[in-house]
Design a protein around this motif. Sequence first.
Motif, PDB file in Angstrom:
ATOM      1  N   HIS A  16      22.104 -46.637  42.729  1.00 46.44           N
ATOM      2  CA  HIS A  16      21.126 -46.432  41.662  1.00 46.44           C
ATOM      3  C   HIS A  16      19.725 -46.689  42.239  1.00 46.44           C
ATOM      4  O   HIS A  16      19.016 -47.620  41.832  1.00 46.44           O
ATOM      5  N   LEU A  17      19.325 -45.842  43.198  1.00 47.29           N
ATOM      6  CA  LEU A  17      18.058 -46.025  43.905  1.00 47.29           C
ATOM      7  C   LEU A  17      17.320 -44.684  44.000  1.00 47.29           C
ATOM      8  O   LEU A  17      17.945 -43.623  43.912  1.00 47.29           O
ATOM      9  N   PRO A  18      16.002 -44.723  44.184  1.00 45.22           N
ATOM     10  CA  PRO A  18      15.265 -43.470  44.356  1.00 45.22           C
ATOM     11  C   PRO A  18      15.568 -42.833  45.709  1.00 45.22           C
ATOM     12  O   PRO A  18      15.918 -43.535  46.670  1.00 45.22           O
ATOM     13  N   GLY A  19      15.438 -41.517  45.775  1.00 42.18           N
ATOM     14  CA  GLY A  19      15.690 -40.841  47.036  1.00 42.18           C
ATOM     15  C   GLY A  19      15.682 -39.332  46.888  1.00 42.18           C
ATOM     16  O   GLY A  19      15.292 -38.788  45.849  1.00 42.18           O
ATOM     17  N   VAL A  20      16.148 -38.656  47.920  1.00 41.28           N
ATOM     18  CA  VAL A  20      16.181 -37.188  47.974  1.00 41.28           C
ATOM     19  C   VAL A  20      17.614 -36.750  48.264  1.00 41.28           C
ATOM     20  O   VAL A  20      18.309 -37.371  49.071  1.00 41.28           O
ATOM     21  N   TYR A  21      18.042 -35.694  47.579  1.00 34.85           N
ATOM     22  CA  TYR A  21      19.395 -35.165  47.811  1.00 34.85           C
ATOM     23  C   TYR A  21      19.288 -33.705  48.232  1.00 34.85           C
ATOM     24  O   TYR A  21      18.339 -32.995  47.892  1.00 34.85           O
ATOM     25  N   ARG A  22      20.289 -33.246  49.001  1.00 32.51           N
ATOM     26  CA  ARG A  22      20.333 -31.874  49.493  1.00 32.51           C
ATOM     27  C   ARG A  22      21.721 -31.298  49.242  1.00 32.51           C
ATOM     28  O   ARG A  22      22.723 -31.884  49.674  1.00 32.51           O
ATOM     29  N   HIS A  23      21.791 -30.172  48.555  1.00 32.78           N
ATOM     30  CA  HIS A  23      23.050 -29.444  48.370  1.00 32.78           C
ATOM     31  C   HIS A  23      23.213 -28.444  49.510  1.00 32.78           C
ATOM     32  O   HIS A  23      22.307 -27.637  49.759  1.00 32.78           O
ATOM     33  N   LEU A  24      24.362 -28.467  50.187  1.00 31.28           N
ATOM     34  CA  LEU A  24      24.629 -27.561  51.304  1.00 31.28           C
ATOM     35  C   LEU A  24      25.853 -26.708  51.024  1.00 31.28           C
ATOM     36  O   LEU A  24      26.794 -27.161  50.343  1.00 31.28           O
ATOM     37  N   ASP A  25      25.864 -25.473  51.561  1.00 36.61           N
ATOM     38  CA  ASP A  25      27.041 -24.616  51.397  1.00 36.61           C
ATOM     39  C   ASP A  25      28.006 -24.832  52.557  1.00 36.61           C
ATOM     40  O   ASP A  25      27.791 -25.695  53.421  1.00 36.61           O
ATOM     41  N   ARG A  42      21.287 -38.668  38.854  1.00 40.50           N
ATOM     42  CA  ARG A  42      20.779 -37.297  39.015  1.00 40.50           C
ATOM     43  C   ARG A  42      21.804 -36.406  39.698  1.00 40.50           C
ATOM     44  O   ARG A  42      22.074 -35.283  39.235  1.00 40.50           O
ATOM     45  N   VAL A  43      22.401 -36.840  40.781  1.00 40.04           N
ATOM     46  CA  VAL A  43      23.357 -35.995  41.506  1.00 40.04           C
ATOM     47  C   VAL A  43      24.621 -35.786  40.674  1.00 40.04           C
ATOM     48  O   VAL A  43      25.191 -34.693  40.636  1.00 40.04           O
ATOM     49  N   SER A  44      25.045 -36.814  39.980  1.00 41.80           N
ATOM     50  CA  SER A  44      26.252 -36.681  39.145  1.00 41.80           C
ATOM     51  C   SER A  44      26.057 -35.665  38.020  1.00 41.80           C
ATOM     52  O   SER A  44      27.012 -35.013  37.585  1.00 41.80           O
ATOM     53  N   SER A  45      24.804 -35.509  37.548  1.00 36.33           N
ATOM     54  CA  SER A  45      24.537 -34.601  36.426  1.00 36.33           C
ATOM     55  C   SER A  45      24.842 -33.143  36.774  1.00 36.33           C
ATOM     56  O   SER A  45      25.069 -32.322  35.887  1.00 36.33           O
ATOM     57  N   TYR A  46      24.855 -32.796  38.071  1.00 35.60           N
ATOM     58  CA  TYR A  46      25.154 -31.419  38.464  1.00 35.60           C
ATOM     59  C   TYR A  46      26.624 -31.058  38.262  1.00 35.60           C
ATOM     60  O   TYR A  46      26.963 -29.869  38.257  1.00 35.60           O
ATOM     61  N   PHE A  47      27.456 -32.044  38.127  1.00 29.81           N
ATOM     62  CA  PHE A  47      28.886 -31.779  38.078  1.00 29.81           C
ATOM     63  C   PHE A  47      29.486 -32.096  36.706  1.00 29.81           C
ATOM     64  O   PHE A  47      30.654 -32.438  36.570  1.00 29.81           O
ATOM     65  N   GLN A  48      28.632 -31.946  35.664  1.00 29.66           N
ATOM     66  CA  GLN A  48      29.088 -32.029  34.283  1.00 29.66           C
ATOM     67  C   GLN A  48      29.521 -30.638  33.818  1.00 29.66           C
ATOM     68  O   GLN A  48      29.217 -29.621  34.445  1.00 29.66           O
ATOM     69  N   LYS A  49      30.189 -30.577  32.684  1.00 30.10           N
ATOM     70  CA  LYS A  49      30.688 -29.290  32.194  1.00 30.10           C
ATOM     71  C   LYS A  49      29.564 -28.373  31.732  1.00 30.10           C
ATOM     72  O   LYS A  49      29.598 -27.167  31.963  1.00 30.10           O
ATOM     73  N   ASN A  50      28.575 -28.915  31.050  1.00 33.89           N
ATOM     74  CA  ASN A  50      27.491 -28.104  30.505  1.00 33.89           C
ATOM     75  C   ASN A  50      26.242 -28.246  31.371  1.00 33.89           C
ATOM     76  O   ASN A  50      25.554 -29.268  31.323  1.00 33.89           O
ATOM     77  N   LEU A  51      25.971 -27.216  32.173  1.00 29.62           N
ATOM     78  CA  LEU A  51      24.813 -27.236  33.047  1.00 29.62           C
ATOM     79  C   LEU A  51      23.617 -26.561  32.363  1.00 29.62           C
ATOM     80  O   LEU A  51      23.781 -25.751  31.441  1.00 29.62           O
ATOM     81  N   SER A  52      22.421 -26.858  32.849  1.00 34.00           N
ATOM     82  CA  SER A  52      21.197 -26.432  32.167  1.00 34.00           C
ATOM     83  C   SER A  52      20.964 -24.934  32.221  1.00 34.00           C
ATOM     84  O   SER A  52      20.319 -24.375  31.338  1.00 34.00           O
TER      85      SER A  52
END
Length: 608
Positions: A16-25, A42-52
Amino acid sequence: MPETFNLKSFLADLPHLPGVYRHLDENGEVLYVGKARDLKKRVSSYFQKNLSSPRIALMVAKVARIEVTVTPSEAEALLLENNLIKRLKPRYNILFRDDKSYPYLHITGHEAPRIVYYRGSTAGAGRYFGPYPNAWAVRETIQILQKVFRLRTCEDSVYANRTRPCLLHQIGRCSAPCTGVISLSAYQSDVDRAVRFLDGKARQVLDDIEERMHQAAEQLEFEHAALLRDQMAALSTVLQQQSMEQIGEDDVDVIALAASGGKVCVNLAMVRSGRHLGDRAFFPSHADSGALEDVLAAFVAQHYLDSAMPAVIVCAQRLPDPALLDLLAESVGRRVRWLHKPQGVRRQWLEQAQKNAELALARVLSETGARMARTAALAQELGLEDDEAALEALHIECFDISHTAGEATQASCVVYKHHAMQTSLYRRYNIVGITGGDDYAAMRQVLQRRFARAADDPEQLPDIVLIDGGKGQVETARQVFTEYGLDISRLVGVAKGEGRKVGLETLVFADGRHPVALGQESAALLLVAQIRDEAHRFAITGMRAKRGKARTVSRLEEIEGVGARRRQKLLARFGGFSGVASASEEELASVEGISRELAERIYNALRC
């Protein structure tokens, strides 16, 4: 996701800290870079059922691995995020073109300061004004300062060696401090008034000039009074031409957004010291016209980390994340106000910026439509796929040779892709080891250097290779492609018509197809001519620069007794080769290390 990457375990271990994340294929390509106040949330929010959005869902489906970097603060995460975005250019981030630094107007620290267009660090001596939205705005301001205050623009080396006033003095654009026509103290007073004008105190300057004019008239100095009258009239005209009214001495940026036809325009109007310096339109890549809030946030983050941040930013939209402004203010060390409901003059500024955004977007959409039509016409003429995706990816390279009577031969390669010239992909090739003037050998060499490795990596091969030339040049290209086992149907020569008239060109093919004369009204020919002319321009400018440098250096190097140090002193003293060439024997002999005998030798050698 690959079995080696356990998403559930990875998310559970995130801090639970500030930082930068990178999604890679799966190929290791970075798809998206983002910052977070709390990496785990923040990163966990990408893997919820309802995305933005569907766009985010498409990206998440391609994610094979995630990398994170913890930072001491969210402000540092913001800096790292934008540095990575600019370096990696992820396909799912909204990207604004990474232009050169913004230009400034520089008043130097010389005893008789000059005004100069400037890019770079503002830590040097003198005063810097700006940043300006474009080079044109700086040069317009320089013209104003020349006309009203008659400040010099010449190089210091030229200033130090003038013996009589230049043409700018004769046409009333410089007061000639170099030759003592005006005293240094009087010239400095004009510089001080110019600085006050740039600081937004134009009315004070106008009142000062008027008072001095009346004093000169009372003292019967009518010529001086007339000069001040003309100066006051010029300044009054400038003030009347300002497109935005002055309001205090604020530094303000006005941001307006417009969306249409799947494109987004962000228009930035710059007001410095109460003066409107001009507008600049930005067209981001990978932007969703339905998510203007995301575009606005991306622009603010990417733009203000590299550019001076004013005290006030005016925009019709609220900033989606108010903390972003605080982070930026922290990084630049100043407080910034965001006004989304401006009143009075600032509201007029915003309305004008909005109109400019809409006009710029309409112009780009019109130009884009015309370019797409030309691309489609050429694809149809050459029998290539003409669906929207194929046209967008159509890759054209054009080669041209340039030299002067065999001297300084250079080849150019320009690239057309995504319906536009891709200047960052242009290349020049110095041609060596051939007989001067042998264009066929020059073309063979540049194609061998460009396509030697293309057989191993077919993705390097363009869809169309344009050759500026007729049957002979195309045959040379065919031999190179055959040697490397490449598809010769991609080769297309552009043969000039009778009298080299535009519109009479003929397309010549390497695979045996009959030549095609497209005709003056052909949209395909317009595109071919545009690319061919750009290749010619790029080649000839490079050749001239190479030739000029070679001639300049070699002519001085050929003179006995002029080594590197003496050559450097001569060039510095006279402001370049042309100054050395036009100097008298006495002037040459005045340079340290140049004897009277050597000065005579240099003088005679440069006039042969």
